[in-house]
Scaffold this active site. Structure first.
Site, PDB file in Angstrom:
ATOM      1  N   ASP A  34      20.123 -20.789 -16.161  1.00 18.76           N
ATOM      2  CA  ASP A  34      21.415 -21.655 -16.201  1.00 18.76           C
ATOM      3  C   ASP A  34      21.314 -22.550 -17.021  1.00 18.76           C
ATOM      4  O   ASP A  34      20.515 -23.613 -16.831  1.00 18.76           O
ATOM      5  CB  ASP A  34      21.655 -22.052 -14.885  1.00 18.76           C
ATOM      6  CG  ASP A  34      22.457 -20.461 -14.109  1.00 18.76           C
ATOM      7  OD1 ASP A  34      23.202 -19.962 -14.664  1.00 18.76           O
ATOM      8  OD2 ASP A  34      21.819 -20.321 -13.074  1.00 18.76           O
ATOM      9  N   HIS A  65      22.286 -17.745 -19.521  1.00 23.74           N
ATOM     10  CA  HIS A  65      23.724 -18.405 -19.217  1.00 23.74           C
ATOM     11  C   HIS A  65      24.155 -19.522 -19.763  1.00 23.74           C
ATOM     12  O   HIS A  65      23.701 -20.585 -19.385  1.00 23.74           O
ATOM     13  CB  HIS A  65      24.036 -18.094 -17.723  1.00 23.74           C
ATOM     14  CG  HIS A  65      25.518 -18.307 -17.166  1.00 23.74           C
ATOM     15  ND1 HIS A  65      25.707 -18.743 -16.010  1.00 23.74           N
ATOM     16  CD2 HIS A  65      26.554 -18.735 -18.050  1.00 23.74           C
ATOM     17  CE1 HIS A  65      27.128 -18.969 -15.894  1.00 23.74           C
ATOM     18  NE2 HIS A  65      27.549 -18.845 -17.066  1.00 23.74           N
ATOM     19  N   MET A 136      32.452 -15.140 -13.369  1.00 24.48           N
ATOM     20  CA  MET A 136      32.183 -16.179 -12.449  1.00 24.48           C
ATOM     21  C   MET A 136      32.784 -16.220 -11.320  1.00 24.48           C
ATOM     22  O   MET A 136      34.094 -16.121 -11.184  1.00 24.48           O
ATOM     23  CB  MET A 136      32.380 -17.556 -13.077  1.00 24.48           C
ATOM     24  CG  MET A 136      31.656 -18.134 -14.209  1.00 24.48           C
ATOM     25  SD  MET A 136      29.572 -18.015 -13.832  1.00 24.48           S
ATOM     26  CE  MET A 136      29.625 -19.124 -12.754  1.00 24.48           C
ATOM     27  N   GLY A 143      24.556 -24.488  -7.922  1.00 27.60           N
ATOM     28  CA  GLY A 143      24.116 -23.450  -7.188  1.00 27.60           C
ATOM     29  C   GLY A 143      24.738 -23.623  -5.767  1.00 27.60           C
ATOM     30  O   GLY A 143      25.373 -24.772  -5.407  1.00 27.60           O
ATOM     31  N   ASP A 174      28.293 -13.813 -10.878  1.00 31.64           N
ATOM     32  CA  ASP A 174      27.507 -14.896 -10.620  1.00 31.64           C
ATOM     33  C   ASP A 174      28.172 -15.720  -9.926  1.00 31.64           C
ATOM     34  O   ASP A 174      29.120 -16.564 -10.215  1.00 31.64           O
ATOM     35  CB  ASP A 174      27.206 -15.556 -11.969  1.00 31.64           C
ATOM     36  CG  ASP A 174      26.077 -16.741 -12.093  1.00 31.64           C
ATOM     37  OD1 ASP A 174      25.762 -17.049 -11.110  1.00 31.64           O
ATOM     38  OD2 ASP A 174      25.905 -17.175 -13.157  1.00 31.64           O
ATOM     39  N   GLY A 176      27.889 -17.341  -5.575  1.00 32.53           N
ATOM     40  CA  GLY A 176      28.259 -16.938  -4.076  1.00 32.53           C
ATOM     41  C   GLY A 176      27.520 -15.678  -3.687  1.00 32.53           C
ATOM     42  O   GLY A 176      28.186 -15.312  -2.666  1.00 32.53           O
ATOM     43  N   GLY A 196      20.957 -17.141  -6.598  1.00 31.33           N
ATOM     44  CA  GLY A 196      20.233 -18.262  -6.786  1.00 31.33           C
ATOM     45  C   GLY A 196      19.933 -18.756  -5.484  1.00 31.33           C
ATOM     46  O   GLY A 196      18.756 -18.390  -4.878  1.00 31.33           O
TER      47      GLY A 196
HETATM   48  C1  DX5 Z   1      26.412 -21.518 -11.394  1.00 31.67           C
HETATM   49  C2  DX5 Z   1      25.354 -20.772 -12.011  1.00 31.67           C
HETATM   50  C3  DX5 Z   1      24.686 -19.822 -11.107  1.00 31.67           C
HETATM   51  C4  DX5 Z   1      24.012 -20.385  -9.975  1.00 31.67           C
HETATM   52  C5  DX5 Z   1      24.404 -19.425  -8.676  1.00 31.67           C
HETATM   53  O1  DX5 Z   1      27.182 -22.437 -12.443  1.00 31.67           O
HETATM   54  O2  DX5 Z   1      26.007 -20.057 -13.039  1.00 31.67           O
HETATM   55  O3  DX5 Z   1      23.863 -18.852 -11.531  1.00 31.67           O
HETATM   56  O4  DX5 Z   1      22.635 -20.761  -9.928  1.00 31.67           O
HETATM   57  O5  DX5 Z   1      23.772 -19.856  -7.626  1.00 31.67           O
HETATM   58  P1  DX5 Z   1      24.193 -19.292  -6.005  1.00 31.67           P
HETATM   59  O6  DX5 Z   1      23.842 -17.827  -6.111  1.00 31.67           O
HETATM   60  O7  DX5 Z   1      23.517 -20.148  -5.134  1.00 31.67           O
HETATM   61  O8  DX5 Z   1      25.621 -19.390  -5.913  1.00 31.67           O
HETATM   62 ZN    ZN Z   2      24.523 -18.460 -14.097  1.00 29.04          ZN
END
Ligand code: DX5
Ligand code: ZN
Length: 218
Positions: A34, A65, A136, A143, A174, A176, A196
């Protein structure tokens, strides 16, 4: 089979090499990186130098990303650092088609990401040019946020369009994503799950992937 892409945003950055090696050994299929610029999103993370370092320690595809404004300016640097996929946000560039071409000219697979409120129709004239769509399911920047349920319908509709138009575009989801909602998300049509906080917060990455695979039934 659904591919798992741990997002290193939630890894221990002081032990990043070990974290990535452990994720690979546990059965992760991609490394999700990220990149945030403090402008397109409110957070700041890492740049191409990190991707170069990651390239040296893993054989896994590196899935970058870009949550940055003006992504065209950086396509070359991220490509030469060893990215396998580079994804730009439709909202971050005025000329999305050009941004996708910048990535493809570097010989890297191109992806387009949509924020939760961005409609699928913004992909109508670019879907045939890209390898991946990143949906998204949280607002980008951090995260550990909660999955926004309307993403499910969006994934379903996108899957239908890809099937109808006979494209081979991957759907990545990506934000949650947890063991508890993973099956619902893959049933809707996701090919790649970015995880994440759920992944790196689990402690035991092999046990986590095993449990996830049981949950997914594949
Ligand atoms: C958020 C990022 C994600 C993030 C996801 O902007 O793009 O890749 O790391 O994290 P989780 O899985 O904890 O939602
Ligand atoms: Zn991401």
């Amino acid at each position: 089979m659904t591919r798992i892409a741990p997002s290193i945003l939630s890894a221990d950055f002081m032990r990043l090499g070990d974290e990535i090696r452990a994720a690979e050994e546990a059965g992760a299929e991609l490394v999700h990186v990220d990149v945030m610029d403090g402008h397109f999103v409110p957070n700041i993370t890492i740049g191409p130098m990190f991707v170069e370092g990651i390239r040296k320690i893993t054989k896994l595809p590196i899935d970058v990303h870009l949550m940055i404004s003006d992504p065209d300016k950086y396509a070359h640097d991220f490509a030469s650092a060893g990215s396998d996929y580079i994804t730009v946000h439709a909202e971050a560039t005025t000329h999305l088609h050009r941004s996708v071409q910048c990535i493809k000219e570097e010989g890297v697979k191109a992806g387009v990401s949509l924020n939760p409120a961005t409609p699928l129709c913004s992909l109508d004239y670019i879907l045939s040019d890209i390898e991946l769509v990143l949906i998204m399911s949280v607002n980008p920047g951090f995260g550990g946020q909660k999955f926004i349920p309307s993403a499910l319908e969006k994934i379903r509709k996108l899957k239908d369009t890809i099937t109808e138009r006979n494209f081979s575009v991957l759907i990545e989801v990506d934000g949650g994503v947890k063991i508890e909602n993973a099956a619902k998300i893959t049933r809707a049509g996701a090919d790649i799950l970015v995880m994440g906080s759920a992944f790196f917060g689990s402690g035991d990455y092999s046990a986590f992937i095993k449990k996830l695979r049981e949950e997914l039934g594949k």
